[in-house]
Design a protein around this motif. Sequence first.
Motif, short mmCIF file in Angstrom:
data_model
loop_
_atom_site.label_atom_id
_atom_site.label_comp_id
_atom_site.label_asym_id
_atom_site.label_seq_id
_atom_site.Cartn_x
_atom_site.Cartn_y
_atom_site.Cartn_z
N UNK A 1 0.81 -1.21 0.00
CA UNK A 1 0.00 0.00 0.00
C UNK A 1 0.85 1.28 0.00
N UNK A 2 0.38 2.28 -0.73
CA UNK A 2 1.07 3.57 -0.79
C UNK A 2 0.77 4.35 0.48
N UNK A 3 1.80 4.97 1.04
CA UNK A 3 1.63 5.66 2.33
C UNK A 3 1.75 7.17 2.17
N UNK A 4 1.09 7.86 3.13
CA UNK A 4 1.14 9.33 3.11
C UNK A 4 2.52 9.81 3.51
N UNK A 5 3.02 10.82 2.84
CA UNK A 5 4.34 11.33 3.23
C UNK A 5 4.34 11.95 4.63
N UNK A 6 3.24 12.58 5.04
CA UNK A 6 3.26 13.33 6.31
C UNK A 6 3.36 12.41 7.52
N UNK A 7 2.52 11.36 7.58
CA UNK A 7 2.50 10.53 8.79
C UNK A 7 2.71 9.04 8.51
N UNK A 8 2.98 8.69 7.26
CA UNK A 8 3.26 7.30 6.94
C UNK A 8 2.05 6.38 7.00
N UNK A 9 0.84 6.99 7.12
CA UNK A 9 -0.37 6.16 7.16
C UNK A 9 -0.74 5.69 5.75
N UNK A 10 -1.35 4.52 5.68
CA UNK A 10 -1.80 4.04 4.37
C UNK A 10 -2.88 4.96 3.82
N UNK A 11 -2.79 5.26 2.56
CA UNK A 11 -3.77 6.17 1.96
C UNK A 11 -5.09 5.43 1.76
N UNK A 12 -6.18 6.01 2.30
CA UNK A 12 -7.48 5.34 2.11
C UNK A 12 -8.38 6.14 1.18
#
Lengths: 207, 745
Positions: free
Chosen positions: B293-304
Amino acid sequence: MSLNNAMLEKYRNNFLQEVAGNVEQGDWVKMCMQCGVCAGSCPLGDAWEHSPQKIFMMIRANRREQVLSSDSMWMCTSCYHCVVRCPRGLPIPHIMHGLASYAKRLGLAPKSNPTLWFAEVFWNNMLKKGRVNELKLGLSLYFKDGFASGIKQAMAHQKLGINMLKAKRMAPMDMFAGHAIKDIFGLHKMIRKAQEIEAAKLEANSK
Amino acid sequence: MPDYDKKLGAYLCSGCGIGDRLNVSQMETTAKRDGKAAIVKTHEFLCSKAGVEMIRKDIDAGDVNHVIIGACSHRSKVEAFRFDRAAISRANLREGCIWIRPYTDEAQQTTQEMGDDLIRMACAESRYINIPEPSGEQELNKTLLVVGGGMTGMTTALESAKAGYRVELVEKAAALGGWMAQLHKCIPHRMPYANPVATNIDATIAAVNAHANITLHLSASVAKTEGAPGRFKIEIATEYGTSTTVEVGAIVQASGYNMFDPNNVPAMNHAKSADIVTNMELEALAKAAGDGPIKRPSDGREVSSVIFVQNVGQASEAKGHLPYHSGIGDLIAIKQALYFKTQNRGCETTILFNHLRTPGAAGEDFYCSGQNYEVTFRKGIASEVFPGSSLEVQFRDMILDEDTSQTADLVVLDVGMVPNSGPDPYALPLVADKEKGAAPVFEVTLDSILNLEYRQGTDLPHLKHGFTDSHFICFPYETRRSGIYAAGPVRRPMDIHQAMEDATGAAMKAIQALENAGKGRSAHPRSGDLSYPLFRKEGCTRCKRCTVECPFAAIDEDEKGYPQFNESRCRRCGICMGACPVRVISFDNYSVDSIGQQIKNVDMPDEFDEKPRILVLACENDAYPALDMAAQNGIEYSPFARVIPVRCLGSVNTVWITDALNSGYDGIILMGCSKGDDYQCHFVKGSEMAYQRMSQIADTLQILSLDAERVVTYEVAITDIHRAPRLINAMAETIEKIGMSPFKF
């Protein structure tokens, strides 16, 4: 829980998937490319609240309430102009009728819509004897808005009625029982069964 | 100028109806008496084997070295009438005479006069031209320089290397691959066009590395380019301060593009949130995620949830935006939306498009694939992106016709391609305007790419928006610098597969250029022409018009300011010849005299004959074939017209006009190609310059007290087969109205 609430619960934010899963031919909606050819081709386009193009966009934009209570699907006359012209080949009238039927089932169809009313009268009329009793269907249309206007309508079409009688295009005895198809009970059984299957399917889908 | 005795031989054809319509024996006399042809022969089928053999025999016997063909158009039977070691002139008796005249008794006399004049003109031309010979300065250098190691440059290098040519490949970065090496996956280019595919860039890089014909120069740039096709001398400088000099025959510039800076659209707030990324930045995120899964640059959360904002600063007239659309942004968005659909389970993916453009073979199918994956396509124009832990995109829904907004974890901005073409040699200085707020619509790179040591600037000229200039219809890869070819997004925005096609095309063109240069032959459009500009230094006034006006920067200046011709940079258009006020520039087979004498050798009836003469100087590329096609369609025009093909309207020297008016012509028509931004001139600027020069002819007319209507210039396209004859007839009518020229003798 009502079927409507159950569906709401299940699909939450994804009305497109709800339509794909429950509406006849509904899985085609995602393939619309918003060219607007259907909207431009519809001979009744001006009379509708939303064109098919808009309905499909509203489905994607999660406008569930707005779509299901729209009068648009009820206005489709199945002329098939849109199907012929749709570059993506969407079965637009089928989707529209599917949406109408789904809205009716959920109890969200617009109240006092004349097409909806007529559809119900037609269905009940047909179901009684397995065929349409044209005399009664015509009369119920005449008397839709009350006794006085019904008489007025009937008088206005007097000549046409007499001519149809003479040409044996109308059977006056249908006023009473009317004639039925051979195995009316068999038909009733079939329809009941079909309705049961459909209801069960929806019920299962809602879980 | 070659020193030999000219032996003129005129060969007339009586086939194709010429013999029925014209008195051929009279034309034979004309050729002998007026044309001064030593040998005159007629054949009933001149382009047949026997006819051609008859001519060849005379040439081989040494009786004839200047051949005059009195048959069909200059553009017909070119192969049959090609004789080495002979100068060829053509009298267009078929398309230029009998086919444009009615077959009637009344028309007979004027048609015959036309035929005789065509013979006189061709003989006059023959007397004033020489057999073109290569100058002997040619060099054959079978090495190419490729500038740029991206997909376009690598493809050019591989294609040329496979064809057996050596390649010097210069790449600015420390590694090959360019932008493509940064991509996670590509748009599919084979059936079923359903899913993004691997780039396979490593295989291409490996192939380049492995090929024996390719020499790599990494972390390097071109510090200096001098010379001409066949003998370019390139100084390659590396980042480490070293430099090498290589010699190449031709150059392909595949310097690619840069991404548009989204900060030019402040409402997108690209700088204010790490989660607002450009499409190219997303590739890095996707690459980092691999197949996970691709993650957000800001907090490393998976992009939903993700929103793609299309056309950021594209096709917009606003300041700092790109005035054009890059064309492939929507396909990229579909590709990237599919990353999320396949790698981020249940990810809500919305593409806010305006005009969804999905060009190319993959286009429609790939779009359908996106829809099948339930990517939400929403026709909406974003007005602002609000940063925050959840990003909000405000937009106008163009279908539901309302302002609305939507939130997402990640916003991807579709930014366009900006060509990396180097400074335009003809642009006004960019830096000076900046402070006054009159900055150009957007900025192109100011760093030179080729560092040409040319009189006319360091780099390839631009057409507009920073893209390199070429004749878009006929010669897409050719630039305005002979032997230097542009390929890939430096030429126009394009995707990988178009760029690879471009690269192959440019490689073939560059090979052709260096081979031609080796033989002393011109490149397009006068492909194969052996003539080159000759220059009489004693007469030159050093006015510099030729060095400034040459559209191809073929002419430099020596330290004293005299023009220095670089013959293999020359396209043989003759624009310098048209520009020269003292008429010291000529070609062996095309000169001020070779046309001027044709004009003068037309038989000029006197004023009371009521037979005006109309001189038509028609561009050989478009106007002349248009007239030929008019003839093939049986469209008639005035028998008073005398049509002379010119290499380019830009080669028309105003002395021809003055001479023609002085010798009694009643009207002059110049037919060139269309000019301006959407020019069709095969020599880019020739038609435009002709217009400019002709605007000054009004003074001459005034001095001669002639009506201005007597000299007109038109833009004629090759398709103007009905219009071109109409223009001639209109001049005939004008002359009827304003009367004959007072300059008849």
